[in-house]
Scaffold this motif. Structure first.
Motif, PDB file in Angstrom:
ATOM      1  N   GLY A 134       0.798  -1.200   0.020  1.00  0.00           N
ATOM      2  CA  GLY A 134      -0.077   0.203   0.071  1.00  0.00           C
ATOM      3  C   GLY A 134       0.855   1.231  -0.087  1.00  0.00           C
ATOM      4  O   GLY A 134       0.628   2.240  -0.668  1.00  0.00           O
ATOM      5  N   LEU A 170       2.209   1.769  -3.406  1.00  0.00           N
ATOM      6  CA  LEU A 170       1.037   2.049  -4.360  1.00  0.00           C
ATOM      7  C   LEU A 170       0.626   3.718  -4.580  1.00  0.00           C
ATOM      8  O   LEU A 170       0.987   4.059  -5.881  1.00  0.00           O
ATOM      9  CB  LEU A 170      -0.209   1.589  -4.063  1.00  0.00           C
ATOM     10  CG  LEU A 170      -1.192   1.102  -5.119  1.00  0.00           C
ATOM     11  CD1 LEU A 170      -0.716   0.169  -6.165  1.00  0.00           C
ATOM     12  CD2 LEU A 170      -2.209   0.430  -4.535  1.00  0.00           C
ATOM     13  N   SER A 171       0.545   4.335  -3.386  1.00  0.00           N
ATOM     14  CA  SER A 171       0.293   5.678  -3.847  1.00  0.00           C
ATOM     15  C   SER A 171       0.488   6.458  -2.333  1.00  0.00           C
ATOM     16  O   SER A 171       0.573   5.751  -1.422  1.00  0.00           O
ATOM     17  CB  SER A 171      -1.206   6.035  -4.426  1.00  0.00           C
ATOM     18  OG  SER A 171      -1.881   5.832  -3.366  1.00  0.00           O
ATOM     19  N   ALA A 172       0.730   7.825  -2.541  1.00  0.00           N
ATOM     20  CA  ALA A 172       0.980   8.439  -1.472  1.00  0.00           C
ATOM     21  C   ALA A 172      -0.286   8.580  -0.576  1.00  0.00           C
ATOM     22  O   ALA A 172      -0.169   8.757   0.852  1.00  0.00           O
ATOM     23  CB  ALA A 172       1.606   9.791  -1.713  1.00  0.00           C
ATOM     24  N   ALA A 173      -1.332   8.817  -0.923  1.00  0.00           N
ATOM     25  CA  ALA A 173      -2.836   8.632  -0.242  1.00  0.00           C
ATOM     26  C   ALA A 173      -2.972   7.486   0.460  1.00  0.00           C
ATOM     27  O   ALA A 173      -3.278   7.535   1.606  1.00  0.00           O
ATOM     28  CB  ALA A 173      -3.840   9.085  -1.274  1.00  0.00           C
ATOM     29  N   ILE A 174      -2.723   6.347  -0.107  1.00  0.00           N
ATOM     30  CA  ILE A 174      -2.839   4.951   0.819  1.00  0.00           C
ATOM     31  C   ILE A 174      -1.834   4.862   1.671  1.00  0.00           C
ATOM     32  O   ILE A 174      -1.927   4.501   2.892  1.00  0.00           O
ATOM     33  CB  ILE A 174      -2.759   4.148  -0.390  1.00  0.00           C
ATOM     34  CG1 ILE A 174      -4.040   3.860  -1.344  1.00  0.00           C
ATOM     35  CG2 ILE A 174      -2.588   2.741   0.379  1.00  0.00           C
ATOM     36  CD1 ILE A 174      -4.169   2.880  -2.329  1.00  0.00           C
ATOM     37  N   ALA A 175      -0.454   5.333   1.370  1.00  0.00           N
ATOM     38  CA  ALA A 175       0.349   5.580   2.231  1.00  0.00           C
ATOM     39  C   ALA A 175       0.201   6.283   3.643  1.00  0.00           C
ATOM     40  O   ALA A 175       0.434   5.967   4.863  1.00  0.00           O
ATOM     41  CB  ALA A 175       1.877   5.778   1.741  1.00  0.00           C
ATOM     42  N   THR A 176      -0.450   7.418   3.528  1.00  0.00           N
ATOM     43  CA  THR A 176      -0.972   8.118   4.702  1.00  0.00           C
ATOM     44  C   THR A 176      -2.180   7.461   5.329  1.00  0.00           C
ATOM     45  O   THR A 176      -2.057   7.323   6.499  1.00  0.00           O
ATOM     46  CB  THR A 176      -1.569   9.496   4.121  1.00  0.00           C
ATOM     47  OG1 THR A 176      -0.616  10.242   3.122  1.00  0.00           O
ATOM     48  CG2 THR A 176      -2.242  10.431   5.196  1.00  0.00           C
ATOM     49  N   THR A 190     -11.275   8.148   4.273  1.00  0.00           N
ATOM     50  CA  THR A 190      -9.817   8.527   4.990  1.00  0.00           C
ATOM     51  C   THR A 190     -10.006   7.822   6.313  1.00  0.00           C
ATOM     52  O   THR A 190      -9.101   6.967   6.583  1.00  0.00           O
ATOM     53  CB  THR A 190      -9.574   9.700   5.126  1.00  0.00           C
ATOM     54  OG1 THR A 190      -9.623  10.597   3.970  1.00  0.00           O
ATOM     55  CG2 THR A 190      -8.178  10.222   5.700  1.00  0.00           C
TER      56      THR A 190
END
Length: 139
Positions: free
Chosen positions: A54, A57-63, A114
């Motif tokens: 995760g 995959l992307s910065a949003a998912i990492a957040t 979120t």
């Protein structure tokens, strides 16, 4: 007047033993099957793998994953410092894991993506890593 075949008339007049429900077969599905829980190491590997994937995959998912792991760390800190919560986790069965999943689905409908993603990561960490580790430590 309704005309029936002779075989049907015989079945309607005297019910045979074959038509009576068997009490044993009726309760056959009431017993839950034995399920072997996932081990702590397999659960930790799955959780670390999902988190790692995760984050790549992307910065949003990492957040979301970071906030979920922070929520899980808070849960672990509270459980390690409170004997009542730790006792509830040790004595609880997998029903608590299902309850966490249901609450995550409910939060999807009410709170947004979120918070739901963060709660999902925290719930996965609880179900796959912390609860099996705590239960195995006190058995």
């Amino acid at each position: 007047m309704i005309l029936f075949k002779e075989e049907l008339k015989e079945l309607l007049k005297s019910p045979s033993k074959e038509n009576k429900p068997n009490n044993k077969s009726r309760f056959k599905y009431k017993k839950a099957p034995k399920v072997k829980p996932i081990s702590f190491t397999k659960g930790a590997l799955i959780f670390i793998g999902l988190s790692w994937f995760g984050m790549l995959l992307s910065a949003a998912i990492a957040t979301y994953i970071f906030i979920g792991i922070a929520t899980l760390a808070g849960l672990i800190a509270i459980a390690e410092n409170n004997t009542y919560i730790r006792h509830c986790i040790i004595k609880s069965n997998r029903l608590v894991d299902v309850l966490i999943f249901i609450l995550t689905i409910y939060s999807t409908l009410t709170l947004g993506v979120t918070i739901t993603a963060s709660l999902t990561i925290a719930g996965l960490g609880y179900s796959l890593v912390y609860a099996p580790w705590l239960r195995s430590r006190f058995k």
